[in-house]
Design an enzyme around this catalytic site. Structure first.
Site, PDB file in Angstrom:
ATOM      1  N   HIS A 167     -20.155  28.970  13.031  1.00 55.05           N
ATOM      2  CA  HIS A 167     -21.121  30.074  13.119  1.00 55.05           C
ATOM      3  C   HIS A 167     -22.025  30.154  11.887  1.00 55.05           C
ATOM      4  CE1 HIS A 167     -18.077  31.574  16.183  1.00 55.05           C
ATOM      5  NE2 HIS A 167     -19.177  31.340  16.844  1.00 55.05           N
TER       6      HIS A 167
ATOM      7  N   ASP B 149     -28.201  34.957  32.936  1.00 57.29           N
ATOM      8  CA  ASP B 149     -28.417  33.527  32.732  1.00 57.29           C
ATOM      9  C   ASP B 149     -29.473  33.324  31.625  1.00 57.29           C
ATOM     10  OD1 ASP B 149     -29.052  30.874  32.904  1.00 57.29           O
ATOM     11  OD2 ASP B 149     -29.711  30.935  34.994  1.00 57.29           O
TER      12      ASP B 149
ATOM     13  N   ASP C 203     -26.195  29.068  21.393  1.00 57.46           N
ATOM     14  CA  ASP C 203     -24.773  28.860  21.097  1.00 57.46           C
ATOM     15  C   ASP C 203     -24.054  28.616  22.420  1.00 57.46           C
ATOM     16  OD1 ASP C 203     -22.224  28.833  20.163  1.00 57.46           O
ATOM     17  OD2 ASP C 203     -22.161  30.960  19.615  1.00 57.46           O
TER      18      ASP C 203
ATOM     19  N   PRO D 256     -22.053  25.248  33.039  1.00 58.78           N
ATOM     20  CA  PRO D 256     -23.102  26.262  32.903  1.00 58.78           C
ATOM     21  C   PRO D 256     -24.096  26.002  31.774  1.00 58.78           C
ATOM     22  CG  PRO D 256     -20.899  27.226  32.533  1.00 58.78           C
ATOM     23  CD  PRO D 256     -20.696  25.799  32.941  1.00 58.78           C
TER      24      PRO D 256
END
Ligand code: SPD
Length: 286
Positions: free
Chosen positions: A67, A143, A162, A169
């Protein structure tokens, strides 16, 4: 939808190209959402962790490698930070690092799978930390590809992607159409960043991703670091801007306010991480 493999002796493994990447521990949750298989584990070395479709995403005591590397080169260098967009990031770690900047006034997190958010909040609360209760965070269970396609021109100062690996997906987060839309909605002086896979375990995906982003934004460079639980452990994030490689130069005041709370990132680390481009990738990119 792949599950991680588990053994009677308590190993949980991601399999990638004939190599296993594993942690010793136990499975707490293993279920299918409408989008993917979600597995939450508890490990002896890195605490609780999350896998999607059998691939490691994050763990309590290792998430900062990932991160901090994605967030700080972008947020320390964009001209303004008022509006930030995070695509994916359902564990909350990227939002948490962004919201350490007081200049961020609004953060849209767009995560397709609400179940990832729920399970992260329940089992991995330290990863999202205060982000989940921060009034600046707007969580949109939608989405991300449709979100960027529908967003207004020049509406975000920073865009961070991220997502997971480019199957399932997240597949549409690695193509030209998506990157073009991101460029369209980035404000002048803005910075775009995405996780761009491993130069070793996903070599061609990595090279193609950097090339494509460079072609679309004009300026883009990969930064190299480590996420020991991911395939090969060697990872990359690619940063882009339209007006020059501003992401290479952290603004001193912002960096000073953030560095002391970081485990991995510092201006010095960042400088080395951009320089640490392996020779075989540099040849491919020039
Ligand atoms: N191979 C794993 C790539 C995962 C990138 N996203 C991780 C999510 C952490 N917030």
């Amino acid at each position: 939808m792949d599950s991680p493999s588990t053994t009677a002796s308590g190993w949980i493994d991601e399999h990638h190209q004939g190599v296993r990447y594993g942690l010793q521990g136990r499975v707490l949750v293993d279920e299918k959402s409408p989008y993917q298989r979600i597995t939450v584990i508890d490990s002896s070395r890195y605490g609780k962790g999350l896998l999607l479709d059998g691939c490691w995403m994050t763990a309590e005591h290792q998430e900062r490698h990932y991160h901090e590397s994605l967030v700080h080169p972008a947020l320390c260098s964009a001209a303004q930070l008022e509006r930030v967009l995070v695509i994916g990031g359902g564990d909350g770690g990227t939002a948490r690092e962004c919201l350490r900047y007081q200049d961020v006034k609004h953060l849209d997190m767009v995560e397709i799978d609400g179940r990832v958010v729920e399970l992260s909040q329940k089992h991995l609360p330290s990863i999202g930390g205060h982000a989940w209760s921060d009034a600046r965070l707007q969580l949109n269970l939608e989405d991300g590809i449709a979100w960027v396609a529908n967003a207004t021109d020049s509406s975000y100062d920073v865009i961070l992607v991220d997502g997971s690996d480019p199957t399932g997906p997240a597949e549409g987060l690695f193509n030209k159409t998506f990157f073009k839309q991101c460029r369209r909605i980035l404000r002048p002086g803005g910075v775009f960043a995405t996780q761009s896979e491993s130069p070793e375990a996903f070599r061609q995906v990595h090279i193609d991703t950097v090339r494509l982003i460079r072609q679309i934004f004009g300026h883009a460079d990969p930064l190299y670091g480590w996420v020991p639980m991911y395939p090969s452990g060697w990872w990359s994030w690619t940063f882009a801007a339209v007006d020059g490689p501003r992401y290479r130069n952290p603004l001193p005041a912002r960096a000073a306010a953030i560095s002391s709370g970081c485990e991995i990132w510092s201006p010095r680390w960042q400088q080395g991480a951009f320089q640490a481009i392996p020779a075989f990738i540099e040849r491919e990119l020039t």
